[in-house]
Design a protein around this motif. Structure first.
Motif, PDB file in Angstrom:
ATOM      1  N   GLU A   7       9.171  11.446   1.570  1.00 49.67           N
ATOM      2  CA  GLU A   7       8.089  11.861   0.686  1.00 49.67           C
ATOM      3  C   GLU A   7       6.898  10.921   0.669  1.00 49.67           C
ATOM      4  O   GLU A   7       5.777  11.333   0.381  1.00 49.67           O
ATOM      5  CB  GLU A   7       8.631  12.015  -0.738  1.00 49.67           C
ATOM      6  N   TYR A   8       7.115   9.638   0.926  1.00 53.11           N
ATOM      7  CA  TYR A   8       6.015   8.672   0.894  1.00 53.11           C
ATOM      8  C   TYR A   8       6.323   7.489   1.800  1.00 53.11           C
ATOM      9  O   TYR A   8       7.449   7.331   2.289  1.00 53.11           O
ATOM     10  CB  TYR A   8       5.751   8.184  -0.534  1.00 53.11           C
ATOM     11  N   SER A   9       5.311   6.649   2.008  1.00 53.41           N
ATOM     12  CA  SER A   9       5.464   5.468   2.865  1.00 53.41           C
ATOM     13  C   SER A   9       4.804   4.274   2.186  1.00 53.41           C
ATOM     14  O   SER A   9       3.895   4.435   1.359  1.00 53.41           O
ATOM     15  CB  SER A   9       4.814   5.688   4.236  1.00 53.41           C
ATOM     16  N   VAL A  35       0.864  -1.182   0.000  1.00 55.27           N
ATOM     17  CA  VAL A  35       0.000   0.000   0.000  1.00 55.27           C
ATOM     18  C   VAL A  35       0.900   1.231   0.000  1.00 55.27           C
ATOM     19  O   VAL A  35       1.736   1.402   0.895  1.00 55.27           O
ATOM     20  CB  VAL A  35      -0.918   0.026   1.227  1.00 55.27           C
ATOM     21  N   TYR A  36       0.750   2.037  -1.019  1.00 52.28           N
ATOM     22  CA  TYR A  36       1.508   3.294  -1.136  1.00 52.28           C
ATOM     23  C   TYR A  36       0.709   4.417  -0.487  1.00 52.28           C
ATOM     24  O   TYR A  36      -0.469   4.618  -0.794  1.00 52.28           O
ATOM     25  CB  TYR A  36       1.764   3.600  -2.610  1.00 52.28           C
ATOM     26  N   TYR A  37       1.341   5.127   0.429  1.00 51.89           N
ATOM     27  CA  TYR A  37       0.743   6.306   1.070  1.00 51.89           C
ATOM     28  C   TYR A  37       1.451   7.553   0.543  1.00 51.89           C
ATOM     29  O   TYR A  37       2.687   7.596   0.528  1.00 51.89           O
ATOM     30  CB  TYR A  37       0.902   6.247   2.581  1.00 51.89           C
ATOM     31  N   GLY A  38       0.679   8.554   0.178  1.00 52.19           N
ATOM     32  CA  GLY A  38       1.257   9.745  -0.427  1.00 52.19           C
ATOM     33  C   GLY A  38       1.849  10.736   0.551  1.00 52.19           C
ATOM     34  O   GLY A  38       1.851  11.948   0.284  1.00 52.19           O
ATOM     35  N   ASP A  39       2.352  10.278   1.667  1.00 48.11           N
ATOM     36  CA  ASP A  39       3.050  11.142   2.615  1.00 48.11           C
ATOM     37  C   ASP A  39       4.046  10.292   3.390  1.00 48.11           C
ATOM     38  O   ASP A  39       3.937   9.054   3.419  1.00 48.11           O
ATOM     39  CB  ASP A  39       2.068  11.822   3.576  1.00 48.11           C
ATOM     40  N   GLY A  40       4.999  10.957   4.009  1.00 45.85           N
ATOM     41  CA  GLY A  40       6.037  10.230   4.727  1.00 45.85           C
ATOM     42  C   GLY A  40       6.512  10.987   5.949  1.00 45.85           C
ATOM     43  O   GLY A  40       5.733  11.656   6.631  1.00 45.85           O
TER      44      GLY A  40
END
Length: 458
Positions: free
Chosen positions: A108-110, A54-59
């Motif tokens: 940048e992402y998680s 699962v790609y999250y658009g924040d990190g």
């Protein structure tokens, strides 16, 4: 001349094979939409297994400055307890099905990833959905886990390579949003509470955009209802995705830092710099440049530093980018007595490369190695997923996967020499040496020196 012709023929053969192999994998990619959630599925039916990321658009850039490391801790401790299940019960359930899972947090992402047998995908996914929605981070268990992290930070003095890399990141990326490690520090760790982690989890669950990446046979698509309803991953429109702007970092150098540690008979050395977004360019050229410079036993730096002079056992170079910034670096170690000699050899090698003073056969060897090793990036389905995630994050097409060998084969030695001179510009370098304080005497001869205690980087 004959050897170069043979090498060129073999190179073109590798290019043809690699393009075919990568393109055949890319053709298995299907894009779906599950009630507003974008899904990237790779039809992989060779084995009865699945991979989910699962790609999250924040990190880590979402972390408060006083609680750096919060995002990474939130993901890593999802399994220490929920309203319904204890840490032991969660572990027993997932271990029973042989599922493995992990999180990766960048600035940048998680991503949160899991893999296991297709026959067990439903019960394991249901448990993961329960975790991401109901993790409570019980205070007693969180206190224990934080103590373990504190001990790990405190023991960094025994892992000088990692300590040097932490210091190098902070100093080479100073005055940028990316200078702090994603796992925080001893100081910020103390300020993170169960309440903070719950709020952070809810932020990622409810407000941050997501994309699902999935490999496995067609049977894995039956998880759609679980993903949408039990995980709550649907209707992703208008959710947050991290994109930032920052003032371009203009550093003149070289800047030299000595990070002091007691009783060190070897010195860890890092050299490199931050790349502003405007300096990012051809990814294939960056990769080949770093590989030619310091990507294996036959690389230029390895032969100059180890083979010819015996100054170290290993030295390597890297160059890479995310969406908004990039980094280049050179990493090595040496005896206290030869620190300045190693640094000078690196400096002189970079200078010669900038003047095209190297053998064409050496360049062809590095080029052939990069192309020949390319298929191994796709040995594991999970590795291929990460390639797709990276391309989507920087908004590049999947064509780059199977065009990579062809693109690399067309790069010339002049292209690489010019790029190395630009990326590894000595006048913009940050040089970090981790070792005893007595090294300051010889380092001052190289230029301006700043001495900092290792405790600043724990």
């Amino acid at each position: 001349m004959k050897s170069i012709i043979i090498c060129s023929y073999m190179l073109m053969t590798l290019v043809s094979l690699n393009i075919f192999a990568a393109e055949s994998i890319a053709n298995k990619v299907t894009k779906l939409n599950w009630n507003g959630l974008d899904v990237v599925w790779i039809n992989e039916d060779r084995y009865p297994t699945y991979n989910i990321s699962v790609y999250y658009g924040d990190g880590a850039l979402s972390d408060n400055s006083s609680r750096r490391g919060e995002t990474e801790m939130m993901f890593n401790f999802l399994d220490i307890g929920t309203r319904r299940y204890s840490q032991m019960q969660i572990a027993d359930a997932l271990d029973f099905y042989g599922v493995t899972y992990n999180a990766r947090v960048t600035h940048e992402y998680s991503t949160f990833s899991m893999k296991g047998l297709v026959k067990d995908i439903v019960p394991t996914l249901k448990m993961v959905c329960h975790m991401v929605n109901n993790a409570t981070y019980p205070k007693k268990i969180l206190h224990r886990e934080k103590n373990r992290m504190k001990n790990a930070f405190s023991s960094l003095l025994n892992d000088k390579r990692e300590l040097a890399s932490r210091a190098f990141r902070k100093l080479s990326l100073r005055n940028t949003p990316y200078q702090y490690s994603t796992d925080g520090s001893l100081k910020t760790l103390r300020k993170i509470s169960s309440k903070n982690l719950i709020l952070k989890k809810d932020y990622f669950q409810k407000r941050v955009s997501k994309v699902l990446y999935l490999t496995g046979p067609k049977e894995v698509l039956k998880i759609r209802e679980i993903i949408n309803k039990e995980c709550g991953w649907e209707n992703q429109k208008n959710l947050f995705s991290r994109r930032i702007t920052y003032k371009e970092n203009k550093i003149s150098g070289p800047m030299i830092y000595l990070i002091t540690v007691p009783k060190a008979n070897l010195a860890q050395i890092r050299m490199g710099r931050f790349l502003n977004k405007s300096e990012l360019g051809n990814d294939e050229l960056m990769t080949l440049s770093a590989g030619f410079l310091g990507g294996g036993f036959t690389s230029l730096l390895m032969r100059e530093v180890r083979v010819k002079r015996g100054l170290t056992y290993s030295i390597n170079a890297f160059a890479g980018a995310q969406a908004e910034y990039g980094r280049v670096g050179i990493s090595s170690f040496t005896k206290n007595e030869t620190v300045t000699e190693l640094i000078k050899v690196v400096r002189d090698t970079l200078s010669r490369v900038g003047r095209n003073e190297f053998k064409l056969a050496d360049f062809k060897r590095a080029q052939g190695y990069l192309i020949g090793s390319y298929p191994f990036r796709f040995e594991e389905s999970s590795d291929f997923l990460q390639q797709l995630i990276s391309l989507d994050h920087v908004k590049k097409t999947y064509d780059n996967l199977y065009r990579f060998p062809e693109t690399v084969s067309k790069l010339s030695s002049e292209d690489v020499a010019k790029n190395i001179s630009k990326l590894f510009d000595w006048n913009k370098m940050t040089i970090v040496v981790l070792g005893e304080k007595k090294l300051s005497k010889q380092l001052r001869k190289l230029g301006q020196l700043k001495i900092i205690s290792h405790k600043k980087f724990l």
